[in-house]
Write an enzyme that holds these catalytic residues in place. Structure first.
Site, mmCIF file in Angstrom:
data_model
loop_
_atom_site.group_PDB
_atom_site.id
_atom_site.type_symbol
_atom_site.label_atom_id
_atom_site.label_comp_id
_atom_site.label_asym_id
_atom_site.label_seq_id
_atom_site.Cartn_x
_atom_site.Cartn_y
_atom_site.Cartn_z
ATOM 1 N N SER A 149 43.672 -19.569 -1.118
ATOM 2 C CA SER A 149 43.394 -20.956 -1.500
ATOM 3 C C SER A 149 42.133 -21.090 -2.353
ATOM 4 O O SER A 149 41.906 -22.131 -2.969
ATOM 5 C CB SER A 149 43.267 -21.839 -0.253
ATOM 6 O OG SER A 149 44.505 -21.941 0.411
ATOM 7 N N GLY A 167 44.891 -24.666 -5.703
ATOM 8 C CA GLY A 167 45.124 -25.538 -6.845
ATOM 9 C C GLY A 167 45.574 -26.945 -6.512
ATOM 10 O O GLY A 167 45.475 -27.431 -5.381
ATOM 11 N N CYS A 195 48.168 -27.432 4.932
ATOM 12 C CA CYS A 195 47.276 -27.497 3.772
ATOM 13 C C CYS A 195 48.038 -27.873 2.497
ATOM 14 O O CYS A 195 48.506 -28.996 2.383
ATOM 15 C CB CYS A 195 46.518 -26.175 3.630
ATOM 16 S SG CYS A 195 45.031 -26.305 2.615
ATOM 17 N N GLN A 224 50.478 -31.356 1.419
ATOM 18 C CA GLN A 224 50.442 -32.162 0.193
ATOM 19 C C GLN A 224 51.797 -32.156 -0.512
ATOM 20 O O GLN A 224 52.263 -33.199 -1.000
ATOM 21 C CB GLN A 224 49.345 -31.621 -0.725
ATOM 22 C CG GLN A 224 47.947 -31.700 -0.129
ATOM 23 C CD GLN A 224 46.961 -30.778 -0.819
ATOM 24 O OE1 GLN A 224 47.122 -30.425 -1.976
ATOM 25 N NE2 GLN A 224 45.916 -30.369 -0.102
ATOM 26 N N ASN A 247 40.232 -25.743 4.037
ATOM 27 C CA ASN A 247 39.936 -25.224 2.704
ATOM 28 C C ASN A 247 40.843 -25.911 1.690
ATOM 29 O O ASN A 247 41.949 -25.450 1.413
ATOM 30 C CB ASN A 247 40.139 -23.708 2.663
ATOM 31 C CG ASN A 247 39.821 -23.127 1.302
ATOM 32 O OD1 ASN A 247 39.221 -23.795 0.451
ATOM 33 N ND2 ASN A 247 40.215 -21.894 1.062
ATOM 34 N N HIS A 291 43.805 -25.867 9.049
ATOM 35 C CA HIS A 291 44.400 -24.555 9.307
ATOM 36 C C HIS A 291 44.447 -24.265 10.804
ATOM 37 O O HIS A 291 43.443 -23.844 11.385
ATOM 38 C CB HIS A 291 43.606 -23.462 8.594
ATOM 39 C CG HIS A 291 43.800 -23.441 7.123
ATOM 40 N ND1 HIS A 291 44.578 -22.493 6.491
ATOM 41 C CD2 HIS A 291 43.358 -24.265 6.153
ATOM 42 C CE1 HIS A 291 44.596 -22.718 5.183
ATOM 43 N NE2 HIS A 291 43.850 -23.795 4.963
ATOM 44 N N GLU A 333 45.708 -21.838 12.357
ATOM 45 C CA GLU A 333 45.533 -20.422 12.716
ATOM 46 C C GLU A 333 44.067 -20.034 12.804
ATOM 47 O O GLU A 333 43.733 -18.971 13.309
ATOM 48 C CB GLU A 333 46.263 -19.530 11.699
ATOM 49 C CG GLU A 333 45.466 -19.081 10.508
ATOM 50 C CD GLU A 333 45.071 -20.206 9.552
ATOM 51 O OE1 GLU A 333 44.131 -20.009 8.770
ATOM 52 O OE2 GLU A 333 45.699 -21.279 9.595
#
Length: 357
Positions: free
Chosen positions: A45, A222, A247, A251, A289, A329, A331
Site C-alpha cells: 500500500s 493508490g 482498506c 473503497q 495505511n 487492517h 490482521e
C-alpha cells in the site's frame, strides 16, 4: 554522503543518505508506528510513496525475512531521524541499511522528522525528492521531476501475475489481490479457509468460474478511481456472491455500490488509530495505511465503524445484501490485535449469505 529531501512547497530538509544511493521521487507521507518497520517497508500500500517515520529511532531490532508482508519493498524512499547501525535481536539477519541496499530503496537519516510531520499535517501530503545533488538541481529540473511522478499504475505493479490456490477445509474465498499483505492471507488460512488468490484485473466471469463462497477484495496502493475496471468487476459481482473488503477493498466496494471516495489531507498511517463499532459502541485501536476514504454512502449502505479522531468512515455494510468491509487492517501487521475478530465476522457474513448485520 549528504542528501536532501526537497518538498513540493520548496521546503528542504538536509540529512545523510543510506540504503541504495539513487535519486527518488514520491508522495511524502508519515507513519506513527513505533515498531513494525519491517512490515511497513514491505506493505504494498506504500507503493509510490516516500515514508517518514515519526518515531525517532528506527532499526533497533534489525531485519528478519520472516516478518515481510510481501516479496519486497514497494515504497519509493524512507525518511528517519536516526537509523540504528547496531541492531540487537536474536532474529536479526541484517541491519536496515543493508536491507534497503539489497532492495534498491533510497533512505535519508538525520532529518527533523517532527518538523516534517508538522508540515505534512498542516499542508497535506505532497510530492518530494530525495537526492544527493540538491544544490545542482535547478527549479525547472525539480519541477520536471515532480511532474514525472505517476502513481496511477501502482496496483498493476503490485498485484500477482498468475492465480494460485491455498488449500483449506473451510469456506472457499476468491481473493482479489490488489497488492495484498501476507498477514491477511495468513489469518484466513489460520481459520481453515480455502483461497483462490487472483490478480487484480481478473474479470467477474473468471472470478465466478472458480465457484467461491465469497469474494474478498484486498488492500492495495493508490487512488481507487484509477482502476475503473476493478470497480466495474465488483459491480458485476453484487448480489451474486458475498463481498468482503479491507482498506482499498473497502473503497472499491463503496464505489461499486454507487458511493464515492475522497483523498484525505494527510492520510492514516500507523498502528494507533481508534475506531468505534457503531453497533456495539466499543472502540478498537487499529492498524491503518491509506490516503483515501469512503464518503457519500449509497442509500442501502450504512457506516459500521467511524474513526474517533476525525469521524471518517472506517467500515461499511449493506442493509440487505451480504456485503461488509472495513478501512483498517484487522490482521494488524504491524499493530494491535484488537480487530482480529473481524475475520470471524467476515466468515459469519458468508455463512448467513444474507443479512450481514
Amino acid at each position: 554522503m549528504k542528501a536532501e529531501l526537497i518538498l513540493e512547497n520548496g521546503v528542504r530538509f538536509k540529512g545523510k543518505a543510506f540504503g541504495y544511493i539513487k535519486e527518488t521521487v514520491g508522495e511524502v507521507v508519515f507513519s506513527t508506528g513505533m515498531t513494525g518497520y519491517e512490515e511497513l517497508l514491505t506493505d504494498p500500500s506504500f507503493a509510490g510513496q516516500i515514508v517518514t517515520m515519526t518515531y525517532p529511532l528506527i532499526g533497533n531490532y534489525g531485519i528478519n525475512l520472516d516478518d515481510m508482508e510481501s516479496d519486497g519493498p514497494k515504497l519509493k524512499g524512507f525518511v528517519v531521524r536516526e537509523k540504528c547501525d547496531y541492531p540487537n535481536n536474536w532474529r536479526c539477519e541484517m541491519d536496515i541499511d543493508a536491507y534497503l541496499k539489497q532492495n534498491k530503496i533510497m533512505g535519508i537519516e538525520g532529518v527533523d522528522t517532527r518538523a516534517l510531520t508538522k508540515i505534512l499535517r498542516d499542508h497535506g501530503t505532497m510530492k518530494g525528492i530525495i537526492t544527493t545533488r540538491g544544490k545542482d538541481l535547478s527549479e525547472n529540473q525539480i519541477a520536471l521531476k515532480f511532474e514525472s511522478l505517476n502513481n496511477k499504475n501502482v496496483i498493476r505493479e503490485c498485484t500477482i501475475k498468475e492465480k494460485y490456490e491455498i488449500a483449506g477445509s473451510g469456506k472457499h474465498i476468491a481473493y482479489l489481490d490488489l497488492g495484498t499483505k501476507t498477514g491477511l492471507i495468513r489469518d484466513f488460512k489460520s481459520r481453515g479457509c480455502r483461497l483462490t488468490v487472483l490478480p487484480a484485473f481478473t474479470s467477474a466471469e473468471e472470478i465466478l468460474a472458480v465457484n467461491p463462497d465469497a469474494v474478498f477484495i484486498s488492500n492495495g496502493p493508490g487512488d481507487p478511481k484509477d482502476v475503473p475496471e476493478i470497480i466495474e468487476t465488483v459491480k458485476q459481482l453484487i448480489g451474486k456472491k458475498p463481498l468482503l473488503g479491507v482498506c482499498m477493498g473497502n473503497q472499491i466496494i463503496n464505489l461499486a455500490l454507487g458511493g464515492n471516495t475522497t483523498k484525505m489531507k494527510f492520510g492514516h498511517h500507523g498502528g494507533n488509530h481508534p475506531v468505534k463499532d457503531l453497533k456495539t459502541g466499543r472502540v478498537y485501536i487499529t492498524s491503518q495505511n491509506h490516503e483515501y476514504v469512503v464518503c457519500d454512502l449509497p442509500e442501502d449502505v450504512e457506516a459500521s465503524f467511524i474513526n474517533i479522531n476525525d469521524n471518517t468512515i472506517e467500515g461499511i455494510r449493506h442493509k440487505k445484501l451480504p456485503i461488509f468491509s472495513v478501512q483498517f487492517h484487522p490482521e494488524a501487521s504491524p499493530g494491535p490485535l484488537d480487530a482480529a475478530f473481524l475475520f470471524d465476522r467476515f466468515l459469519e457474513v458468508i455463512e448467513r449469505g444474507g443479512d450481514n448485520a
